[in-house]
Motif scaffolding. Structure first.
Motif, PDB file in Angstrom:
ATOM      1  N   TYR A  21      24.722  -3.692  18.847  1.00  0.00           N
ATOM      2  CA  TYR A  21      24.166  -2.736  17.694  1.00  0.00           C
ATOM      3  C   TYR A  21      24.192  -1.782  17.117  1.00  0.00           C
ATOM      4  O   TYR A  21      24.599  -1.789  15.878  1.00  0.00           O
ATOM      5  N   ARG A  22      25.673  -1.074  17.979  1.00  0.00           N
ATOM      6  CA  ARG A  22      25.891   0.338  17.903  1.00  0.00           C
ATOM      7  C   ARG A  22      27.259  -0.314  16.583  1.00  0.00           C
ATOM      8  O   ARG A  22      27.019   0.747  16.199  1.00  0.00           O
ATOM      9  N   PHE A  23      27.844  -1.690  17.007  1.00  0.00           N
ATOM     10  CA  PHE A  23      28.807  -2.074  16.337  1.00  0.00           C
ATOM     11  C   PHE A  23      28.306  -1.727  14.276  1.00  0.00           C
ATOM     12  O   PHE A  23      28.445  -1.195  13.803  1.00  0.00           O
ATOM     13  N   TRP A  24      26.767  -2.885  14.020  1.00  0.00           N
ATOM     14  CA  TRP A  24      26.495  -2.817  13.049  1.00  0.00           C
ATOM     15  C   TRP A  24      25.882  -1.561  12.706  1.00  0.00           C
ATOM     16  O   TRP A  24      25.679  -1.279  11.746  1.00  0.00           O
ATOM     17  N   ILE A  25      25.054  -0.776  13.557  1.00  0.00           N
ATOM     18  CA  ILE A  25      24.453   0.417  12.596  1.00  0.00           C
ATOM     19  C   ILE A  25      25.742   1.166  11.855  1.00  0.00           C
ATOM     20  O   ILE A  25      25.597   1.983  11.419  1.00  0.00           O
ATOM     21  N   ARG A  26      26.779   1.454  13.538  1.00  0.00           N
ATOM     22  CA  ARG A  26      27.749   1.760  13.052  1.00  0.00           C
ATOM     23  C   ARG A  26      27.896   1.580  11.351  1.00  0.00           C
ATOM     24  O   ARG A  26      28.346   2.376  10.534  1.00  0.00           O
ATOM     25  N   ARG A  27      28.580   0.551  11.447  1.00  0.00           N
ATOM     26  CA  ARG A  27      28.476   0.153   9.777  1.00  0.00           C
ATOM     27  C   ARG A  27      27.798   0.099   8.943  1.00  0.00           C
ATOM     28  O   ARG A  27      28.000   0.762   7.962  1.00  0.00           O
ATOM     29  N   TYR A  28      26.665  -0.037   9.052  1.00  0.00           N
ATOM     30  CA  TYR A  28      25.645   0.110   8.319  1.00  0.00           C
ATOM     31  C   TYR A  28      25.784   1.671   8.131  1.00  0.00           C
ATOM     32  O   TYR A  28      25.130   2.027   6.690  1.00  0.00           O
ATOM     33  N   ILE A  29      26.239   3.288   8.196  1.00  0.00           N
ATOM     34  CA  ILE A  29      25.601   4.259   8.156  1.00  0.00           C
ATOM     35  C   ILE A  29      26.897   4.285   6.853  1.00  0.00           C
ATOM     36  O   ILE A  29      27.389   4.971   6.420  1.00  0.00           O
ATOM     37  N   HIS A  30      27.938   3.322   7.451  1.00  0.00           N
ATOM     38  CA  HIS A  30      29.482   3.940   7.020  1.00  0.00           C
ATOM     39  C   HIS A  30      29.334   3.034   5.416  1.00  0.00           C
ATOM     40  O   HIS A  30      29.692   3.828   4.314  1.00  0.00           O
ATOM     41  N   PHE A  31      29.008   2.111   5.172  1.00  0.00           N
ATOM     42  CA  PHE A  31      28.221   1.590   4.197  1.00  0.00           C
ATOM     43  C   PHE A  31      27.575   2.371   3.002  1.00  0.00           C
ATOM     44  O   PHE A  31      27.504   2.372   2.139  1.00  0.00           O
ATOM     45  N   HIS A  32      27.052   3.671   3.959  1.00  0.00           N
ATOM     46  CA  HIS A  32      25.847   4.185   2.828  1.00  0.00           C
ATOM     47  C   HIS A  32      26.302   5.823   3.043  1.00  0.00           C
ATOM     48  O   HIS A  32      25.287   6.466   3.473  1.00  0.00           O
ATOM     49  N   ASP A  33      27.886   6.150   2.556  1.00  0.00           N
ATOM     50  CA  ASP A  33      28.181   7.020   2.334  1.00  0.00           C
ATOM     51  C   ASP A  33      27.770   7.793   3.528  1.00  0.00           C
ATOM     52  O   ASP A  33      28.315   9.077   3.549  1.00  0.00           O
ATOM     53  N   ARG A  34      28.321   7.297   5.365  1.00  0.00           N
ATOM     54  CA  ARG A  34      27.805   8.437   6.028  1.00  0.00           C
ATOM     55  C   ARG A  34      26.250   9.285   6.159  1.00  0.00           C
ATOM     56  O   ARG A  34      26.417   9.784   6.623  1.00  0.00           O
ATOM     57  N   GLN A  35      25.838   8.421   5.470  1.00  0.00           N
ATOM     58  CA  GLN A  35      24.162   8.978   5.367  1.00  0.00           C
ATOM     59  C   GLN A  35      23.822   8.460   6.972  1.00  0.00           C
ATOM     60  O   GLN A  35      23.130   7.589   7.050  1.00  0.00           O
ATOM     61  N   HIS A  36      22.680  10.153   6.925  1.00  0.00           N
ATOM     62  CA  HIS A  36      22.188   9.512   7.646  1.00  0.00           C
ATOM     63  C   HIS A  36      20.884   8.652   8.043  1.00  0.00           C
ATOM     64  O   HIS A  36      20.715   8.470   5.986  1.00  0.00           O
ATOM     65  N   PRO A  37      20.620   7.261   9.167  1.00  0.00           N
ATOM     66  CA  PRO A  37      19.981   6.650   8.997  1.00  0.00           C
ATOM     67  C   PRO A  37      17.829   6.461   7.882  1.00  0.00           C
ATOM     68  O   PRO A  37      17.983   6.456   7.014  1.00  0.00           O
ATOM     69  N   ARG A  38      17.689   7.450   8.397  1.00  0.00           N
ATOM     70  CA  ARG A  38      16.741   8.241   8.039  1.00  0.00           C
ATOM     71  C   ARG A  38      16.198   8.442   6.870  1.00  0.00           C
ATOM     72  O   ARG A  38      15.381   8.686   5.974  1.00  0.00           O
ATOM     73  N   ALA A  39      17.318   9.016   5.978  1.00  0.00           N
ATOM     74  CA  ALA A  39      17.500  10.402   5.195  1.00  0.00           C
ATOM     75  C   ALA A  39      17.789   8.360   4.212  1.00  0.00           C
ATOM     76  O   ALA A  39      17.383   8.562   2.567  1.00  0.00           O
ATOM     77  N   VAL A  40      18.551   7.487   4.809  1.00  0.00           N
ATOM     78  CA  VAL A  40      18.689   6.071   3.627  1.00  0.00           C
ATOM     79  C   VAL A  40      17.341   5.522   3.422  1.00  0.00           C
ATOM     80  O   VAL A  40      16.842   5.053   2.509  1.00  0.00           O
ATOM     81  N   GLY A  41      16.510   5.336   4.758  1.00  0.00           N
ATOM     82  CA  GLY A  41      15.336   4.705   4.819  1.00  0.00           C
ATOM     83  C   GLY A  41      15.405   2.940   4.945  1.00  0.00           C
ATOM     84  O   GLY A  41      16.409   2.840   4.393  1.00  0.00           O
ATOM     85  N   PRO A  42      14.953   2.459   4.972  1.00  0.00           N
ATOM     86  CA  PRO A  42      14.711   0.870   5.761  1.00  0.00           C
ATOM     87  C   PRO A  42      14.767   0.459   4.155  1.00  0.00           C
ATOM     88  O   PRO A  42      15.370  -0.780   4.023  1.00  0.00           O
ATOM     89  N   VAL A  43      14.433   0.420   2.810  1.00  0.00           N
ATOM     90  CA  VAL A  43      14.823   0.043   1.933  1.00  0.00           C
ATOM     91  C   VAL A  43      16.759   0.002   1.959  1.00  0.00           C
ATOM     92  O   VAL A  43      17.235  -0.992   0.669  1.00  0.00           O
ATOM     93  N   GLY A  44      17.298   0.946   2.762  1.00  0.00           N
ATOM     94  CA  GLY A  44      19.257   0.792   2.337  1.00  0.00           C
ATOM     95  C   GLY A  44      19.033  -0.920   3.372  1.00  0.00           C
ATOM     96  O   GLY A  44      21.181  -0.941   3.327  1.00  0.00           O
ATOM     97  N   ILE A  45      18.157  -1.603   4.178  1.00  0.00           N
ATOM     98  CA  ILE A  45      18.909  -2.392   5.190  1.00  0.00           C
ATOM     99  C   ILE A  45      19.398  -3.543   3.857  1.00  0.00           C
ATOM    100  O   ILE A  45      20.394  -4.423   4.249  1.00  0.00           O
ATOM    101  N   VAL A  46      17.854  -4.393   2.681  1.00  0.00           N
ATOM    102  CA  VAL A  46      18.153  -5.367   1.963  1.00  0.00           C
ATOM    103  C   VAL A  46      20.017  -5.500   1.886  1.00  0.00           C
ATOM    104  O   VAL A  46      20.227  -6.024   1.462  1.00  0.00           O
ATOM    105  N   ALA A  47      19.689  -3.659   1.131  1.00  0.00           N
ATOM    106  CA  ALA A  47      21.628  -3.420   0.587  1.00  0.00           C
ATOM    107  C   ALA A  47      23.094  -3.791   1.128  1.00  0.00           C
ATOM    108  O   ALA A  47      23.440  -5.093   1.000  1.00  0.00           O
ATOM    109  N   PHE A  48      22.558  -3.646   2.308  1.00  0.00           N
ATOM    110  CA  PHE A  48      23.581  -3.578   4.008  1.00  0.00           C
ATOM    111  C   PHE A  48      23.501  -5.729   3.541  1.00  0.00           C
ATOM    112  O   PHE A  48      24.723  -6.219   3.776  1.00  0.00           O
ATOM    113  N   ILE A  49      22.539  -6.004   3.864  1.00  0.00           N
ATOM    114  CA  ILE A  49      22.394  -7.177   4.878  1.00  0.00           C
ATOM    115  C   ILE A  49      22.726  -8.094   3.319  1.00  0.00           C
ATOM    116  O   ILE A  49      23.587  -9.059   3.848  1.00  0.00           O
ATOM    117  N   ASN A  50      22.809  -7.790   2.105  1.00  0.00           N
ATOM    118  CA  ASN A  50      22.724  -8.106   0.939  1.00  0.00           C
ATOM    119  C   ASN A  50      24.583  -8.351   0.838  1.00  0.00           C
ATOM    120  O   ASN A  50      25.581  -9.621   0.579  1.00  0.00           O
TER     121      ASN A  50
END
Length: 316
Positions: A21-50
């Motif tokens: 979980y820590r690995f994928w969350i870290r990858r997710y944060i870097h994918f969104h230019d190191r923005q906080h996940p709360r700022a990105v919001g759940p909508v960022g999940i779709v872009a990363f998973i796709n």
């Protein structure tokens, strides 16, 4: 990330799950230019998973693991409502038959191994253990008199009991003696501690130094616990038996893509071929769903001696 670890441990998730979980969350944060996940919001999940599916070309299980990690992040750590994830493209999961070694191939491979890693490999095949279940066995989990092995908090946090091969009785007795001797030396120099699960160390303060809780396959190195400063003896690394088995397969001249987990597949397939009912095999393997165990019925069909129609022709 500290919050992620706290919630994982509060929910008693395994260390491997926490690491994933820590690995994928870290990858997710870097994918969104190191923005906080709360700022990105759940909508960022779709872009990363796709992105994982379309660009990275990951397997279905890898994509599912990443998705579970992000759902855990938003729902359990950030306590945010995820809602419906529209536009999510899931990788199609394909049914794969497990690689299985024949009995002759198992014999040839195990003959190339010696020492403690050989005993581990024999247990994996003889008892159907997973690698992590094998290396984390405690002295108290081996019941030589009853011929049983007790698996504590296996995959999914489940306990189960499996068989202990009679052929390994003498080797396991020697291994238990080999654990007791260095443990006595550790006690003399103020060590002899092992890590205990959950809060057992507070409930049973002396258990950490007892022989019963020592690992059956202990590490050669004693390391200091970062929290308490105690000298802890952990279990052996799983990479040791993995590399030894890979080399044994090569020396045996086997060209199948076999890993040490193949021994568990072979255990189930050979039991089924010998007439053991599928329900018993499910219990020994610790599968939650019988459908998971049923895959070995397809493997067993392939193992049977079926005569090809070509061999029935009377060709010149």
């Amino acid at each position: 990330m500290d919050q992620v670890s706290v919630v994982c441990r509060r929910r008693h998730l395994s260390r491997r799950t926490e690491q994933a979980y820590r690995f994928w969350i870290r990858r997710y944060i870097h994918f969104h230019d190191r923005q906080h996940p709360r700022a990105v919001g759940p909508v960022g999940i779709v872009a990363f998973i796709n992105h994982l599916a379309a660009v990275r070309g990951v397997a279905a299980s890898t994509q599912s693991q990443a998705l579970n990690a992000l759902l855990f992040l938003y729902r359990d750590v950030l306590e945010a409502e995820v809602g419906h994830l529209s536009g999510l493209r899931r990788v199609q999961r394909r049914e794969r038959l497990p690689v299985v070694l024949s009995t002759d191939e198992v014999v040839s491979t195990l003959a190339q191994m010696d020492g403690v890693v050989a005993l581990m490999a024999h247990l994996l095949y003889g008892s159907g253990l997973r690698v992590t279940e094998c290396i984390t066995l405690r002295v108290k989990d081996v019941d030589l008199q009853a011929g049983l092995i007790h698996i504590r908090a296996g995959k999914g946090g489940k306990d189960r009991t499996t068989l202990l091969p009679d052929r390994l009785q003498a080797q396991l007795r020697r291994q238990l003696l080999g654990v007791a001797r260095p443990h006595k030396r550790d006690l003399v120099r103020g060590a002899g501690f092992v890590p205990l699960p959950n809060a057992l160390e507070r409930k049973y303060p002396s258990a950490s130094q007892s022989l019963a809780w020592q690992f059956l396959f202990p590490s050669r190195v004693v390391r200091a616990c970062p929290q308490t400063g105690r000298l802890l003896r952990w279990h052996a690394s799983e990479s040791g038996v993995q590399m030894a088995f890979k080399e044994a397969v090569r020396q045996a001249g086997i060209t199948k893509h076999a890993s040490v987990h193949t021994l568990r597949h072979s255990f189930a397939t050979h039991l089924l071929a010998s007439g053991t009912d599928i329900r018993t095999i499910q219990l020994l393997l610790g599968h939650r769903n019988l459908k998971t165990t049923m895959i070995y019925t397809h493997v067993e069909q392939a193992v049977r001696k079926t005569v090809s129609p070509l061999d029935r022709l009377h060709l010149p």
